[in-house]
Design a protein around this motif. Structure first.
Motif, mmCIF file in Angstrom:
data_model
loop_
_atom_site.group_PDB
_atom_site.id
_atom_site.type_symbol
_atom_site.label_atom_id
_atom_site.label_comp_id
_atom_site.label_asym_id
_atom_site.label_seq_id
_atom_site.Cartn_x
_atom_site.Cartn_y
_atom_site.Cartn_z
ATOM 1 N N SER A 1 -7.791 5.567 21.159
ATOM 2 C CA SER A 1 -6.658 5.282 20.679
ATOM 3 C C SER A 1 -6.770 4.200 19.619
ATOM 4 O O SER A 1 -7.611 3.235 19.974
ATOM 5 C CB SER A 1 -5.533 5.009 21.869
ATOM 6 N N HIS A 2 -5.973 3.810 18.642
ATOM 7 C CA HIS A 2 -5.629 2.788 17.839
ATOM 8 C C HIS A 2 -4.257 2.604 17.772
ATOM 9 O O HIS A 2 -3.913 3.489 16.948
ATOM 10 C CB HIS A 2 -6.477 3.211 16.524
ATOM 11 N N ASP A 3 -3.753 1.376 18.059
ATOM 12 C CA ASP A 3 -2.356 1.077 17.837
ATOM 13 C C ASP A 3 -2.480 -0.314 16.825
ATOM 14 O O ASP A 3 -3.059 -1.077 16.940
ATOM 15 C CB ASP A 3 -1.566 0.394 18.885
ATOM 16 N N VAL A 4 -1.602 -0.142 15.699
ATOM 17 C CA VAL A 4 -1.606 -1.012 14.695
ATOM 18 C C VAL A 4 -0.185 -1.483 14.091
ATOM 19 O O VAL A 4 0.643 -0.790 14.094
ATOM 20 C CB VAL A 4 -2.580 -0.529 13.281
ATOM 21 N N ARG A 5 -0.208 -2.903 14.168
ATOM 22 C CA ARG A 5 1.195 -3.452 13.290
ATOM 23 C C ARG A 5 0.779 -4.310 12.345
ATOM 24 O O ARG A 5 0.036 -5.305 12.478
ATOM 25 C CB ARG A 5 1.892 -4.005 14.535
ATOM 26 N N PHE A 6 1.470 -4.266 11.249
ATOM 27 C CA PHE A 6 1.275 -5.114 10.090
ATOM 28 C C PHE A 6 2.581 -5.612 9.516
ATOM 29 O O PHE A 6 3.465 -4.698 8.915
ATOM 30 C CB PHE A 6 0.553 -4.527 8.804
ATOM 31 N N ASP A 7 2.894 -6.930 9.599
ATOM 32 C CA ASP A 7 3.893 -7.542 8.906
ATOM 33 C C ASP A 7 3.538 -8.295 7.818
ATOM 34 O O ASP A 7 2.835 -9.110 8.109
ATOM 35 C CB ASP A 7 4.842 -8.129 9.978
ATOM 36 N N ALA A 8 4.372 -8.356 6.803
ATOM 37 C CA ALA A 8 4.051 -9.376 5.572
ATOM 38 C C ALA A 8 5.259 -9.542 4.763
ATOM 39 O O ALA A 8 6.315 -8.901 4.874
ATOM 40 C CB ALA A 8 3.008 -8.865 4.745
ATOM 41 N N GLY B 1 10.909 -8.153 -2.829
ATOM 42 C CA GLY B 1 11.929 -7.742 -1.746
ATOM 43 C C GLY B 1 11.508 -8.589 -0.731
ATOM 44 O O GLY B 1 11.356 -9.586 -0.694
ATOM 45 N N ASP B 2 12.181 -8.044 0.435
ATOM 46 C CA ASP B 2 12.257 -9.049 1.760
ATOM 47 C C ASP B 2 10.873 -8.483 2.538
ATOM 48 O O ASP B 2 10.109 -7.625 2.402
ATOM 49 C CB ASP B 2 13.254 -8.765 2.629
ATOM 50 N N ARG B 3 10.702 -9.364 3.813
ATOM 51 C CA ARG B 3 9.598 -9.101 4.508
ATOM 52 C C ARG B 3 9.684 -7.480 5.170
ATOM 53 O O ARG B 3 10.798 -6.996 5.638
ATOM 54 C CB ARG B 3 9.757 -10.050 5.901
ATOM 55 N N PHE C 1 5.020 4.351 10.848
ATOM 56 C CA PHE C 1 6.174 3.931 10.589
ATOM 57 C C PHE C 1 6.019 2.955 9.339
ATOM 58 O O PHE C 1 5.526 1.962 9.830
ATOM 59 C CB PHE C 1 7.093 3.904 11.689
ATOM 60 N N SER C 2 7.168 2.735 8.433
ATOM 61 C CA SER C 2 7.182 1.878 7.525
ATOM 62 C C SER C 2 8.563 1.575 7.368
ATOM 63 O O SER C 2 9.489 2.370 7.296
ATOM 64 C CB SER C 2 6.132 2.083 6.193
ATOM 65 N N GLU C 3 8.935 0.261 7.257
ATOM 66 C CA GLU C 3 10.253 -0.209 6.950
ATOM 67 C C GLU C 3 10.343 -1.445 5.970
ATOM 68 O O GLU C 3 9.669 -2.304 6.323
ATOM 69 C CB GLU C 3 10.927 -0.724 8.104
ATOM 70 N N ASP D 1 17.324 -0.749 -6.406
ATOM 71 C CA ASP D 1 17.207 -1.951 -5.613
ATOM 72 C C ASP D 1 17.738 -1.584 -4.053
ATOM 73 O O ASP D 1 18.848 -1.240 -4.336
ATOM 74 C CB ASP D 1 17.666 -3.233 -5.974
ATOM 75 N N GLY D 2 17.152 -1.632 -2.994
ATOM 76 C CA GLY D 2 17.593 -1.050 -1.807
ATOM 77 C C GLY D 2 16.441 -1.236 -0.551
ATOM 78 O O GLY D 2 15.599 -2.145 -0.616
ATOM 79 N N ALA D 3 16.697 -0.337 0.248
ATOM 80 C CA ALA D 3 16.040 -0.065 1.582
ATOM 81 C C ALA D 3 15.311 1.183 1.744
ATOM 82 O O ALA D 3 15.775 1.852 1.229
ATOM 83 C CB ALA D 3 16.905 -0.424 2.445
#
Length: 257
Positions: free
Chosen positions: A156-163, A170-172, A198-200, A223-225
């Protein structure tokens, strides 16, 4: 510290790039030592600093004795600076390492990737990533406050990326993935991975985004989400669900019109 030279040479052979280490300190509260590295730099083929790590703290795993190679229970990296570059021919280099391109035939990131995805946990805090796209001739894109957590198991491989992108972008944003692989597949062979992503993006400017990303339609303004769920099987996208909320949209579905 006396082994710094041989360690630099070993790391350079493993990664296929020149590695420089400013200082090494070893601490031990038991029979498994912990390491702290200062001022680690990885140089690309042109001897430019492609990866800069001011401080790396690493705790060795007992699995190292069974695997006969360094395995880490955790690696903690503070404030790294990383260059990701795509040259005019489409080859992608991450921290000076050639990860190939669409026409290269490479199926993964090589031995360095296999070693990376066999470690138990990587944590990066407060990093900076520069995306340099010579093929598109776009201005460099700088992502700040980059936080990454990667946890690897046997299959298994679990990954999280925040920037945080530039304010005009835009926003973070956040990207999270959970993947599995066949039991006997090599850890870094991402073409054998299956799972979900999943990406947001709470706020994104499409005009800035399309300078770096090819879209399947002519969305020139907006421009939006955006939120997206993506299913991956054997390294290939299989299904996607995307929620988009945009304002002041300029859209052309058929590029020939």
């Amino acid at each position: 510290e006396e082994w710094r030279g041989p360690i630099e040479a070993r790391a350079s052979r493993l990664l296929g790039a020149v590695v420089k280490i400013g200082a090494i300190e070893v601490r031990s509260s038991g029979w498994v030592p912990a390491l702290e590295l200062r001022d680690v730099r990885v140089l690309d083929a042109e001897q430019r600093v492609a990866l800069s790590l001011p401080r790396v703290a690493a705790a060795l795993s007992p699995r190292s004795l069974l695997a006969l190679e360094p395995r880490f229970a955790q690696m903690w990296i503070e404030a790294p600076e990383l260059d990701i570059r795509r040259d005019a021919a489409g080859h992608i280099r991450v921290a000076g390492l050639d990860f190939g391109g669409k026409e290269s035939g490479a199926d993964d990131g090589g031995e360095a990737a296999h070693w990376f995805f066999k470690q138990e946990e990587f944590v990066i805090r407060g990093g900076t990533v520069r995306w340099i796209d010579e093929q598109r001739q776009a201005p460099p894109l700088v992502l700040a406050g980059v936080d990454v957590v990667v946890r690897n198991g046997l299959r298994s491989h679990d990954v999280r990326f925040d920037a945080t992108p530039p304010a005009a972008w835009g926003d973070r944003f956040t990207i999270r993935g959970r993947f599995t692989q066949p039991l006997f597949a090599r850890a870094g062979d991402w073409r054998r991975w299956s799972g979900s992503l999943f990406s947001e993006l709470p706020r994104a400017d499409v005009r800035e985004l399309r300078r770096y990303v090819t879209l399947p339609f002519e969305l020139s303004e907006g421009d939006g989400a955006l939120r997206g769920w993506f299913e991956v099987r054997e390294g290939q996208p299989e299904a996607a669900t995307v929620d988009i909320s945009l304002r002041t949209v300029a859209l052309r579905l058929d590029k020939s019109v």
